[in-house]
Structure formats: structure tokens, C-alpha cells
Motif scaffolding. Structure first.
Motif, PDB file in Angstrom:
ATOM      1  N   ARG A 139      71.764   4.812  96.900  1.00  0.00           N
ATOM      2  CA  ARG A 139      70.321   5.036  96.271  1.00  0.00           C
ATOM      3  C   ARG A 139      70.362   5.904  95.341  1.00  0.00           C
ATOM      4  O   ARG A 139      69.571   5.906  94.248  1.00  0.00           O
ATOM      5  N   ALA A 140      71.080   7.231  95.540  1.00  0.00           N
ATOM      6  CA  ALA A 140      71.227   8.251  94.736  1.00  0.00           C
ATOM      7  C   ALA A 140      71.713   7.978  93.297  1.00  0.00           C
ATOM      8  O   ALA A 140      71.236   8.195  92.278  1.00  0.00           O
ATOM      9  N   VAL A 141      72.514   6.908  93.289  1.00  0.00           N
ATOM     10  CA  VAL A 141      73.386   6.315  92.145  1.00  0.00           C
ATOM     11  C   VAL A 141      72.642   5.376  91.404  1.00  0.00           C
ATOM     12  O   VAL A 141      72.094   5.346  90.358  1.00  0.00           O
ATOM     13  N   ASP A 142      71.794   4.554  92.266  1.00  0.00           N
ATOM     14  CA  ASP A 142      70.846   3.419  91.774  1.00  0.00           C
ATOM     15  C   ASP A 142      69.627   3.948  91.141  1.00  0.00           C
ATOM     16  O   ASP A 142      69.069   3.567  90.249  1.00  0.00           O
ATOM     17  N   ALA A 143      69.201   5.266  91.575  1.00  0.00           N
ATOM     18  CA  ALA A 143      67.945   5.910  91.189  1.00  0.00           C
ATOM     19  C   ALA A 143      68.196   6.506  89.800  1.00  0.00           C
ATOM     20  O   ALA A 143      67.521   6.613  88.848  1.00  0.00           O
ATOM     21  N   VAL A 144      69.591   6.816  89.465  1.00  0.00           N
ATOM     22  CA  VAL A 144      69.877   7.325  88.147  1.00  0.00           C
ATOM     23  C   VAL A 144      69.923   5.796  87.123  1.00  0.00           C
ATOM     24  O   VAL A 144      69.246   6.247  85.837  1.00  0.00           O
ATOM     25  N   ALA A 145      70.444   5.085  87.561  1.00  0.00           N
ATOM     26  CA  ALA A 145      70.348   3.843  86.758  1.00  0.00           C
ATOM     27  C   ALA A 145      68.914   3.287  86.437  1.00  0.00           C
ATOM     28  O   ALA A 145      68.462   2.820  85.343  1.00  0.00           O
ATOM     29  N   ALA A 146      68.085   3.380  87.681  1.00  0.00           N
ATOM     30  CA  ALA A 146      66.489   2.824  87.458  1.00  0.00           C
ATOM     31  C   ALA A 146      65.799   3.658  86.504  1.00  0.00           C
ATOM     32  O   ALA A 146      64.925   3.442  85.946  1.00  0.00           O
ATOM     33  N   ARG A 147      66.431   5.057  86.179  1.00  0.00           N
ATOM     34  CA  ARG A 147      65.566   6.054  85.628  1.00  0.00           C
ATOM     35  C   ARG A 147      66.127   6.180  83.885  1.00  0.00           C
ATOM     36  O   ARG A 147      66.060   6.932  83.149  1.00  0.00           O
ATOM     37  N   GLY A 148      66.895   4.887  83.643  1.00  0.00           N
ATOM     38  CA  GLY A 148      67.328   4.697  82.553  1.00  0.00           C
ATOM     39  C   GLY A 148      68.731   5.706  82.450  1.00  0.00           C
ATOM     40  O   GLY A 148      68.982   6.320  81.147  1.00  0.00           O
ATOM     41  N   GLY A 149      69.303   6.042  83.292  1.00  0.00           N
ATOM     42  CA  GLY A 149      70.658   6.752  83.496  1.00  0.00           C
ATOM     43  C   GLY A 149      71.953   6.067  82.904  1.00  0.00           C
ATOM     44  O   GLY A 149      72.957   6.719  82.740  1.00  0.00           O
ATOM     45  N   ARG A 150      71.490   4.747  82.474  1.00  0.00           N
ATOM     46  CA  ARG A 150      72.864   3.877  82.007  1.00  0.00           C
ATOM     47  C   ARG A 150      73.453   4.754  80.733  1.00  0.00           C
ATOM     48  O   ARG A 150      72.573   5.437  79.908  1.00  0.00           O
ATOM     49  N   GLY A 151      74.530   5.003  80.871  1.00  0.00           N
ATOM     50  CA  GLY A 151      75.206   5.688  79.669  1.00  0.00           C
ATOM     51  C   GLY A 151      75.382   7.239  80.046  1.00  0.00           C
ATOM     52  O   GLY A 151      76.123   7.981  79.255  1.00  0.00           O
ATOM     53  N   GLN A 152      74.539   7.601  80.734  1.00  0.00           N
ATOM     54  CA  GLN A 152      74.656   9.108  81.218  1.00  0.00           C
ATOM     55  C   GLN A 152      75.833   9.407  82.006  1.00  0.00           C
ATOM     56  O   GLN A 152      76.258  10.562  81.882  1.00  0.00           O
ATOM     57  N   VAL A 153      76.204   8.548  82.699  1.00  0.00           N
ATOM     58  CA  VAL A 153      77.543   8.468  83.419  1.00  0.00           C
ATOM     59  C   VAL A 153      78.630   7.901  82.669  1.00  0.00           C
ATOM     60  O   VAL A 153      78.726   6.504  82.599  1.00  0.00           O
ATOM     61  N   ASN A 154      79.264   8.495  81.534  1.00  0.00           N
ATOM     62  CA  ASN A 154      80.153   8.103  80.733  1.00  0.00           C
ATOM     63  C   ASN A 154      81.581   8.404  80.713  1.00  0.00           C
ATOM     64  O   ASN A 154      81.868   9.042  81.640  1.00  0.00           O
TER      65      ASN A 154
END
Length: 130
Positions: A92-107
Motif C-alpha cells: 500500500r505504501a508503494v502503491d500510494a506513491v504511484a497513485a500520487r503521481g510518484g511515477r518517475g520519482q523512484v528512478n
């Protein structure tokens, strides 16, 4: 890479990124304010497991150290496999990042040679592997 391993790798990448953001090395690019909360949750989870506590501290001290990241990933994965509720919490913590537009934030700059799959991959048409 199987899905649970990908979640563990992404979780460690979030810890490394959160640590970098907290030290200001990534100032202006902060995309996830939950890094400190996630680290504190892992500290609580790892309490009493000296190896896991040390691995977490090593990533916090040297967030770009891939050896430290690999060690923490291995231990995080072990904890996730022992406790499915904890696995769900990390997911859920990892998915929350993706849901908030975190794509590309973990690069790749943060996680170096690790592979992280944050999205569904679709293949259409003919696909051959030789």
C-alpha cells in the motif's frame, strides 16, 4: 522479478529516496513526503532483528550504496514473506506513491541497477522471443 520482490525493491528505493530528500540532496524534486513515516514503520517492524535494524541504518547513512540497498531488500522481503499483513502494508505504501503521481520519482538514479515495475505492462500483437 516476481511481484513481491518488486514491491520490496520499490520499498527500499523509497527509503533511499526519502533519505536523500530529507538531507536536501534532492531538494526541489520531493515527490513523496511519506518517506520518514515509512522508515519509522520499518524501524518498529524490525525492532529486535539486529540484522534488519542495521541494514535499514546502512541505507539511511548511505542511501546510494547498492550493497546496503540489496541487504535491506533481502531482509524486507523476508519480513514480508513471514507476515502477509506487513506485505500488504508495504504494498500500500508503494502503491500510494504511484497513485500520487510518484511515477518517475523512484528512478534509476536512486535504485541503480534494480528493476522496479510500478505499472501494468501490456503487450499487443505478435511477440516473439528468440
Amino acid at each position: 522479478m516476481d511481484p513481491i520482490t518488486a514491491v520490496a525493491v520499490a520499498g527500499v528505493a523509497l527509503i533511499a529516496k526519502g533519505t536523500l530528500e530529507a538531507t536536501g540532496q534532492e531538494a526541489g524534486r520531493a515527490g513523496w513526503g511519506g518517506g520518514a513515516r515509512f522508515i519509522e514503520r520499518l524501524r518498529a517492524r524490525f525492532r529486535g532483528d539486529a540484522e534488519a535494524e542495521e541494514a535499514l541504518e546502512q541505507v539511511r547513512q548511505r542511501p546510494e550504496d547498492t550493497v546496503a540497498q540489496d541487504a535491506l531488500t533481502r531482509l524486507l522481503l523476508a519480513h514480508m514473506l513471514r507476515d502477509r499483513d506487513f506485505e500488504s502494508e508495504v504494498r500500500r505504501a508503494v502503491d500510494a506513491v504511484a497513485a500520487r503521481g510518484g511515477r518517475g520519482q523512484v528512478n534509476a538514479a536512486v535504485i541503480k541497477n534494480s528493476q522496479v515495475f510500478n505499472e501494468k505492462v501490456e503487450i499487443k500483437g505478435d511477440w516473439n522471443i528468440s
